[in-house]
Motif scaffolding. Structure first.
Motif, short mmCIF file in Angstrom:
data_model
loop_
_atom_site.label_atom_id
_atom_site.label_comp_id
_atom_site.label_asym_id
_atom_site.label_seq_id
_atom_site.Cartn_x
_atom_site.Cartn_y
_atom_site.Cartn_z
N SER A 145 -15.59 120.68 56.41
CA SER A 145 -15.37 121.50 55.22
C SER A 145 -13.88 121.79 55.02
CB SER A 145 -16.12 122.83 55.35
OG SER A 145 -17.51 122.62 55.50
N SER A 146 -13.57 122.32 53.84
CA SER A 146 -12.17 122.63 53.52
C SER A 146 -11.62 123.76 54.37
CB SER A 146 -12.03 122.97 52.04
OG SER A 146 -12.83 124.11 51.73
N CYS A 147 -12.50 124.58 54.97
CA CYS A 147 -12.02 125.70 55.79
C CYS A 147 -11.71 125.29 57.23
CB CYS A 147 -13.01 126.86 55.76
SG CYS A 147 -14.67 126.48 56.36
N ASP A 148 -11.77 123.99 57.53
CA ASP A 148 -11.39 123.54 58.87
C ASP A 148 -9.86 123.46 58.96
OD1 ASP A 148 -11.29 122.63 61.44
OD2 ASP A 148 -12.19 120.66 61.03
N THR A 149 -9.26 124.63 59.08
CA THR A 149 -7.81 124.80 59.11
C THR A 149 -7.41 125.36 60.47
OG1 THR A 149 -7.91 127.08 58.32
CG2 THR A 149 -7.87 125.35 56.64
N ILE A 156 -8.76 120.32 61.33
CA ILE A 156 -7.98 120.86 62.45
C ILE A 156 -8.83 120.97 63.72
CG2 ILE A 156 -6.64 122.81 63.28
CD1 ILE A 156 -5.26 120.94 61.21
N ASN A 157 -10.07 121.43 63.62
CA ASN A 157 -10.93 121.34 64.81
C ASN A 157 -11.47 119.92 64.96
OD1 ASN A 157 -12.30 122.31 67.12
ND2 ASN A 157 -14.18 122.51 65.92
N ASP A 158 -11.85 119.31 63.85
CA ASP A 158 -12.43 117.96 63.84
C ASP A 158 -11.49 116.98 63.14
OD1 ASP A 158 -14.15 115.81 64.03
OD2 ASP A 158 -15.49 116.51 62.45
N ASN A 159 -10.52 116.32 63.83
CA ASN A 159 -10.40 116.44 65.26
C ASN A 159 -8.94 116.63 65.64
OD1 ASN A 159 -11.12 116.38 68.02
ND2 ASN A 159 -10.71 114.19 68.07
N GLY A 203 -4.26 117.69 51.09
CA GLY A 203 -5.20 118.56 51.78
C GLY A 203 -6.00 117.93 52.89
N ASN A 204 -5.75 116.65 53.20
CA ASN A 204 -6.52 116.02 54.28
C ASN A 204 -5.68 115.00 55.03
OD1 ASN A 204 -7.01 113.15 53.26
ND2 ASN A 204 -7.79 114.33 51.53
N ARG A 205 -6.28 114.46 56.09
CA ARG A 205 -5.64 113.43 56.92
C ARG A 205 -6.62 112.27 57.10
NH1 ARG A 205 -5.12 114.38 61.61
NH2 ARG A 205 -6.66 116.03 61.86
N LEU A 254 -0.11 119.24 62.17
CA LEU A 254 -1.16 118.48 61.49
C LEU A 254 -1.63 119.21 60.23
CD1 LEU A 254 -3.23 117.20 64.55
CD2 LEU A 254 -1.55 115.93 63.19
N GLN A 255 -1.69 120.54 60.31
CA GLN A 255 -2.04 121.32 59.11
C GLN A 255 -1.00 121.14 58.02
OE1 GLN A 255 -4.83 123.82 58.42
NE2 GLN A 255 -3.97 123.03 56.50
#
Length: 324
Positions: free
Chosen positions: A295-299, A142-145, A72-74, A63-64
């Motif tokens: 945020s952008s750091c949700d990797t 990545i954590n959400d969700n 940079g997103n999904r 997913l990353q």
């Protein structure tokens, strides 16, 4: 996880196993021989397997990579979401699930839900487990969700590996446009007839289960489902709290509002961890459960492997228990 409003419900639960003891009285041709006792034990439902956290993390890495390759997103209506859905669907199709894609429109963009049914089980009693697959536009989510999506996916694949034959019918779901207000899950629930809503005996939601400064929160919307999760964590000596931060802010809300029993797990978003919570769970007092929320750091760096592992195993336990 996004914002909305709740409602409340409750239901009953399930059976664990049953022992049948038959006493046979044998008589000889002349008079009373001693009675012979025979005990027959019906097999208990199979225990849920351990869900390998490395497998869940491998889905998160995919997913990353998808987000990185797609701006940079999904997020809903973006190529990253479509690629995420294709990845999950491909895994499920190969594992023997019957998959379907439900299309909807929100904010002028096309969105999709992915539904996966495991063959067999009583279609008049359906246990569902779901998560939202979209991220916010700010990052990879990545954590959400991704965390919930990957754990639900790996649990579904574990069902396939075990060739599980549950008493109830199992259905898994990945929702679109949750971040816009549970649009995908609400679309699905609204599309169900009254009769088909009544067939869903429980919906389990998994939104953010790998927070890096984690808590262990259990939904309290249905006593029977809540007990399954709380008993599991008690069995591994992990204290839990009732989930309040995300109440009504995720995909369980449309189900609950439609009168369907719901439950689920949550590891915390942007609320701050208290000293009492740190005392029982570890982590950092006064810091958010997830400092990278939306945020952008949700990797992939924004994940507690321990929380992800425990919650994934609890998810599988609930699926096995509630469907047996």
């Amino acid at each position: 996880m996004k914002l909305s409003v709740p409602g409340r419900l409750s239901t009953a639960a399930l059976v664990a196993g049953v022992t049948v003891v038959a006493t046979l009285l044998a008589t000889g041709p002349m008079a009373g021989a001693a009675p012979a006792r025979s005990s027959v034990t019906a097999p208990l439902p199979a225990a849920a397997p351990d869900i390998p956290v490395a497998n869940v993390q491998a889905h998160l890495s995919q997913l990353q990579s998808i987000a990185t390759a797609n701006g940079g997103n999904r997020a809903h209506g973006r190529t990253g979401y479509q690629a995420s859905l294709n990845y999950v669907k491909g895994k499920l199709d190969a594992a023997g699930f019957t998959t379907s894609v439900q299309q909807f429109t929100s904010g002028g963009r096309t969105g999709y839900n992915l539904i996966a049914d495991w063959p067999g089980g009583d279609l008049n009693q359906v246990v569902m487990a779901g998560s939202h697959l979209d991220s916010v536009t700010a990052g990879a989510g990545i954590n959400d969700n991704g965390s919930g999506s990957a754990a639900v996916l790996e649990t579904a694949l574990a069902v396939s590996r075990a060739q599980l034959q549950p008493t109830k019918h199992l259905r898994f779901a990945w929702w679109g446009a949750e971040e816009l207000g549970m649009v995908g899950s609400r679309t699905y629930v609204n599309s169900l007839s009254t009769a088909n809503r009544a067939k869903i005996s429980g919906y389990l939601n998994f939104d953010m289960i790998g927070s890096p400064n984690p808590g262990y929160f259990v939904y309290d919307d249905d006593p029977a489902i809540e007990k399954v999760f709380k008993d599991y964590f008690a069995g591994i000596n992990i204290s839990t709290e009732i989930e309040t931060e995300g109440d009504g802010r995720s995909d369980h809300a449309p189900f609950k509002n439609a009168g369907i029993p719901v439950g689920g797990l949550f590891s915390g978003a942007d609320y701050l961890k208290t000293s009492a919570q740190a005392a029982k769970w570890g982590g950092t007092v006064g810091q958010p459960f997830d400092r990278c929320y939306h945020s952008s750091c949700d990797t992939t760096a924004n994940i507690s492997a321990t929380a992800l592992d425990r919650n994934s195993d609890a998810l599988a336990h609930a699926v096995w228990t509630l469907s047996s």
